[in-house]
Design an enzyme around this catalytic site. Structure first.
Site, PDB file in Angstrom:
ATOM      1  N   ASP A   6       0.807  -1.219   0.000  1.00 13.97           N
ATOM      2  CA  ASP A   6       0.000   0.000   0.000  1.00 13.97           C
ATOM      3  C   ASP A   6       0.838   1.267   0.000  1.00 13.97           C
ATOM      4  OD1 ASP A   6      -2.567  -0.901  -0.011  1.00 13.97           O
ATOM      5  OD2 ASP A   6      -2.709  -1.090   2.159  1.00 13.97           O
TER       6      ASP A   6
HETATM    7  C1  GLC Z   1      -0.702   2.572   6.008  1.00  9.64           C
HETATM    8  C2  GLC Z   1       0.120   1.447   6.569  1.00  9.64           C
HETATM    9  C3  GLC Z   1       0.076   0.233   5.729  1.00  9.64           C
HETATM   10  C4  GLC Z   1      -1.353  -0.103   5.468  1.00  9.64           C
HETATM   11  C5  GLC Z   1      -2.106   1.076   4.896  1.00  9.64           C
HETATM   12  C6  GLC Z   1      -3.545   0.700   4.776  1.00  9.64           C
HETATM   13  O1  GLC Z   1      -0.162   3.039   4.839  1.00  9.64           O
HETATM   14  O2  GLC Z   1       1.447   1.824   6.707  1.00  9.64           O
HETATM   15  O3  GLC Z   1       0.721  -0.835   6.371  1.00  9.64           O
HETATM   16  O4  GLC Z   1      -1.420  -1.145   4.572  1.00  9.64           O
HETATM   17  O5  GLC Z   1      -1.997   2.160   5.739  1.00  9.64           O
HETATM   18  O6  GLC Z   1      -4.391   1.709   4.438  1.00  9.64           O
HETATM   19  C1  GLC Z   2      -1.356  -3.886   5.548  1.00 14.17           C
HETATM   20  C2  GLC Z   2      -2.621  -3.938   4.748  1.00 14.17           C
HETATM   21  C3  GLC Z   2      -2.462  -4.788   3.527  1.00 14.17           C
HETATM   22  C4  GLC Z   2      -1.234  -4.400   2.773  1.00 14.17           C
HETATM   23  C5  GLC Z   2      -0.017  -4.406   3.662  1.00 14.17           C
HETATM   24  C6  GLC Z   2       1.215  -3.919   2.966  1.00 14.17           C
HETATM   25  O1  GLC Z   2      -1.171  -5.097   6.187  1.00 14.17           O
HETATM   26  O2  GLC Z   2      -3.688  -4.403   5.487  1.00 14.17           O
HETATM   27  O3  GLC Z   2      -3.589  -4.673   2.716  1.00 14.17           O
HETATM   28  O4  GLC Z   2      -1.095  -5.291   1.732  1.00 14.17           O
HETATM   29  O5  GLC Z   2      -0.248  -3.581   4.764  1.00 14.17           O
HETATM   30  O6  GLC Z   2       1.163  -2.567   2.674  1.00 14.17           O
END
Ligand code: GLC
Ligand code: GLC
Length: 812
Positions: free
Chosen positions: A483
């Site tokens: 993300d």
């Molecule tokens: C933030 C977190 C990430 C997560 C994302 C979800 O960027 O660092 O881990 O997946 O939010 O919205």
């Molecule tokens: C968090 C989110 C997941 C994402 C991950 C890596 O765990 O829930 O959707 O893939 O972060 O960013």
């Protein structure tokens, strides 16, 4: 230093001192009604949705840590104490917290008085039971005062903490004997209320926080408790609470049982009132009557134990390593149920007001859950698929209460669609139920657009090939699994979220090697599925697209020693030796290895060697290396994190199993096993002061080698790691893989493993699978015997329901 121990016999983790390095929590409830409970009784309950139907208030980011819960206060002469240590924090003579499967038992003792509270949610009920046993262990008669305490949340947990100009005026309660009702907003748009009951006559109560607490007191010393007298207050606005009061006398050796019930009730619109302004309590009373004696409560506890006994009997491992047994047999499966229920919504790191169910997250959670309750997995798949857009894109998240896609975050995460194939095929392979593919499933929750689920899979597959970039690789969109790799954002405004900010995909050349690998893995699965269904033409079409993707990866996605991670907006390489920072990333190594792209050319082996050399640490494999040291506007959030944390070179546990599975593809059992152990919590118990979070569940992130304190864990419980590591160890290390027509056996283990046994219930039949490794190999099944008959495949066929079958696997 250890803060407790595993009691495998009782399937409990026993915490022996209350000040653990972080609150160590448990989850109560398995469907609809849930609670979070910490080892000091902190936490809260909700019905279905931690944002919209929150029962009690919880304060995040607070000092002291873990403030708010179902608290009890005991005033024994001048000593005031809480059986769970908090909130009073009087030193206890004895403390123990047993986190078990969907229940928690907290015992505290002070000056010869013992309090044991067992908390759980009876199956199929919308209430939390707090069964309390008070015992006078001293030689003297004990006279003391007991207060319960529960602070209501005004339902919407987000609004509750920020809309004070309204909320401090809306609170309403009703008091009816030993039942204290919370009915804020019931008179208008809500048809639900909550109650807190105890099964004995009370000597007083409070329902108004200020009266009970005193305006400037903290929960550690409410004025009513300090004075030893309740105020019998009735809340009007401000902050409604529920507190029962008892004066108790116990002879030496005598015990007293009290059953507290925290419940939630919904009434039909035309059945809301008993009389003008008085809520209809019929359902609440019926709920209370179900648990008004110790016998009834104990029966419900037994039912819960039987429920777990049954679920955990589906896969059991007998291995010489107890740490592995307890993860496979108990805790990892338990965590998979929790992640299935919660997705990423409510934990002590996820505040339950932001993210609901994630499209990619919940599909991945299914791989650790499908064997437990396949019917619920089926329903979940349909719910998830219903939020897909007609072009194959997906809402990234949806709210569990409404099951509607979340507009605030929207879609555009181009990995999302492919995960639906994973979720669906995992379900079919476990259950054999192909009929799910014929289910009519809406798009964007619009029934008029409904198509068979199978078409959703086709459209998911097509979404990737309809969105290819200049190198023939998948366009990344907002982001792929990571993300925080936001290649199209270019954000300069600190007030906007990287997840929702304008996404400049127009003219973008940003492509993802992670999605490319993902597409090949689940594209292959899609092809297999088509063949199973006799759709040979579709299988051929898909095969062509998958082959082209493989070629594109080999031609444009290989950096020489590892797979590139991406191309950025401008078409520059991401995750290449040419880059100054972020030369190598884990995700594309994992996915392209699992996809076996370039395996013949040695690419997979080289890629995994590079992971070992550049990304591995004693605490797990970091996400990228070198870490980013400055903000790179063209990469987005990943470069905002300090080096070694989260997506910037943290050990993001979720992706470690991808490397484990990759290693098993090239037969390296020792490597797979080492990677597994590095992040597996039961092996980290000894370093608990550093690791910090619960030793019985996986956490999302462990600080990486560039961090201030490498090895420090964060964000426990709600992580895709639970499902993925379970899947990796059971299916790829132990090698027990459900398949369309049976169980495929394909272990990949360290050479020194001699043998192990897996008992597997599969589509109604039992299989006792004994694996032997006489020649000390890592991979390869030499002989497979089913009920003393030698098979000439490595697939054990589906046997008749109810039969017990002996499977012998000889590796070599
Ligand atoms: C933030 C977190 C990430 C997560 C994302 C979800 O960027 O660092 O881990 O997946 O939010 O919205
Ligand atoms: C968090 C989110 C997941 C994402 C991950 C890596 O765990 O829930 O959707 O893939 O972060 O960013």
């Amino acid at each position: 230093m250890k803060y407790g121990f595993f009691d495998d016999e009782r399937r409990e983790y026993v915490i022996t001192q209350p000040n653990t390095p972080f609150p160590w929590i448990n989850y109560l409830g398995n469907e609809d009604f849930f609670s979070l409970v910490s080892n000091t009784a902190g936490g809260y309950s909700f019905y279905k949705d931690a944002k919209f139907r929150r029962l009690n208030r919880y304060r995040y980011n607070n000092v002291p840590m873990d403030s708010g819960g179902r608290y009890f206060y005991i005033k024994d002469n001048d000593t005031i104490w809480s059986p769970g240590w908090k909130p009073v924090k009087t030193e206890l003579d004895k403390y123990e917290c047993r986190h078990g499967l969907s229940y928690t038992k907290i015992t505290g003792e002070k000056n010869g008085l013992e309090s044991e509270v067992t908390l759980f949610i009876p199956l199929g009920n919308w209430c939390e039971i707090q069964k309390m046993k008070l015992t006078n262990k001293s030689e003297e008669v004990k006279k003391f005062k007991l207060f319960s305490y529960n602070e209501w949340c005004l339902w919407n947990a987000e609004d509750d903490q920020n809309n004070l100009q309204r909320n401090l005026s809306t609170g309403e309660v009703e008091i009816d004997g030993s039942t204290l009702y919370h009915k804020t907003e019931y008179k208008e748009r809500r048809n639900h209320f909550a109650f807190y009951h105890v099964n004995a006559d009370i000597d007083g109560y409070d329902t108004d926080r200020e009266s009970f607490m005193g305006l400037y007191n903290e929960a550690s010393g409410p004025q009513a408790v300090l004075d030893g007298s309740p105020r019998n207050s009735e809340a009007h606005g401000w902050s409604p609470i529920a507190s029962h009061y008892f004066e108790i006398e116990l002879q030496p050796g005598e015990s007293k049982d009290l059953i507290f019930v925290l419940g939630y009730v919904e009434n039909a619109e035309d059945d809301k009132w008993e009389s003008k302004g008085v809520i209809n309590k019929t359902k609440a009373k019926a709920q209370i009557a179900k648990f008004d004696t110790v016998e009834k409560v104990d029966a419900a506890l037994e039912e819960l134990a039987a429920y777990w006994e049954n679920l955990l009997s589906i896969i059991t491992l007998d291995h010489e390593d107890d740490k592995l047994n307890r993860m496979v047999n108990i805790w990892n499966q338990y965590q998979c149920m929790v992640t299935f229920n919660m997705s990423r919504s409510a934990s002590f790191f996820e505040v339950g007001i932001g993210r609901g169910m994630g499209f990619r997250d919940s599909n991945q959670d299914l791989i650790g859950f499908v064997h437990q309750v396949p019917e619920r997995a089926r329903e979940r798949i349909i719910d998830i698929a219903s939020t897909q857009f007609p072009d194959g894109g997906c809402y990234h998240q949806y709210q569990p209460l409404t099951k509607r896609g979340n507009d605030a975050i929207g879609g555009g995460f181009n990995d999302d669609p492919m995960w639906l194939i994973l979720g669906t095929i995992s379900y079919i392979k476990e259950s054999g139920d192909f009929s799910i593919l014929d289910e009519l499933v809406p798009f964007d929750n619009d029934e008029s657009l409904a198509q068979p689920l199978f078409n959703h899979l086709t459209i998911s597959f097509n979404h990737v090939i309809n969105n290819l970039g200049p190198n023939g690789l998948p366009l990344i969109g907002r982001a792929d699994w990571n993300d925080c790799l936001n290649l199209n954002c270019f954000s300069t405004n600190p007030n906007e979220s990287f997840q929702t900010t304008e996404n400049n995909t127009e003219g973008s050349k940003a492509e993802s090697l992670m999605i490319a690998g993902l597409f090949v893995v689940y594209g292959n699965d899609y092809i297999d599925l088509c063949k199973q269904l006799g759709k040979t033409e579709e299988a051929g079409r898909a095969q062509k697209a998958v082959d082209e993707m493989k070629e594109a990866v080999k031609a444009k996605g290989w950096d020489g020693e590892w797979f590139l991670r991406a191309y950025d907006f401008h078409g520059n390489k991401v995750g290449s030796d040419e880059n100054e920072e972020g030369k190598i990333f884990i995700e594309s190594q994992g996915w392209c290895s699992m996809a076996e792209i370039g395996i013949e050319e040695g690419m997979v082996e080289k890629s995994l060697n590079s992971v070992k050399e550049r990304l591995n640490t004693p605490y797990g494999i970091v996400l990228n290396n070198p870490a980013f040291s400055k903000y790179m506007i063209e990469y987005g959030e990943i470069s905002t994190y300090p080096a070694g944390y989260k997506e910037n070179a943290g050990i993001f546990c979720h992706n470690n199993p991808w490397i484990i599975i990759g290693e098993t593809k090239i037969g390296r059992g020792k490597e797979a096993w080492n990677y597994f152990k590095q992040i597996c919590p039961s092996y980290l118990e000894e370093v608990q002061e550093l690791h910090k979070v619960e030793p019985y569940v996986y956490c999302q992130m462990i600080a990486g080698k560039d961090a201030y304190k490498p090895g420090e864990g964060k964000n426990s419980w709600l992580s895709g790691t639970a499902a993925w590591n379970f899947y990796a160890v059971v299916q790829y290390i132990l090698g027990i893989q459900p398949d369309y027509n049976g169980i495929k056996i394909d272990p990949c283990i360290p050479e020194e493993w001699k043998n192990y046994t897996v008992n597997r219930k599969f589509r109604g039949a039992n299989y006792q699978i004994e694996v032997e490794n006489p020649e000390g190999v890592s991979k390869g099944v030499k002989e497979l015997w089913l009920n003393d008959q030698k098979l000439d495949t490595n697939i054990v066929p589906v046997m008749d329901k109810g039969t017990c079958n002996k499977v012998k696997v000889v590796m070599g």
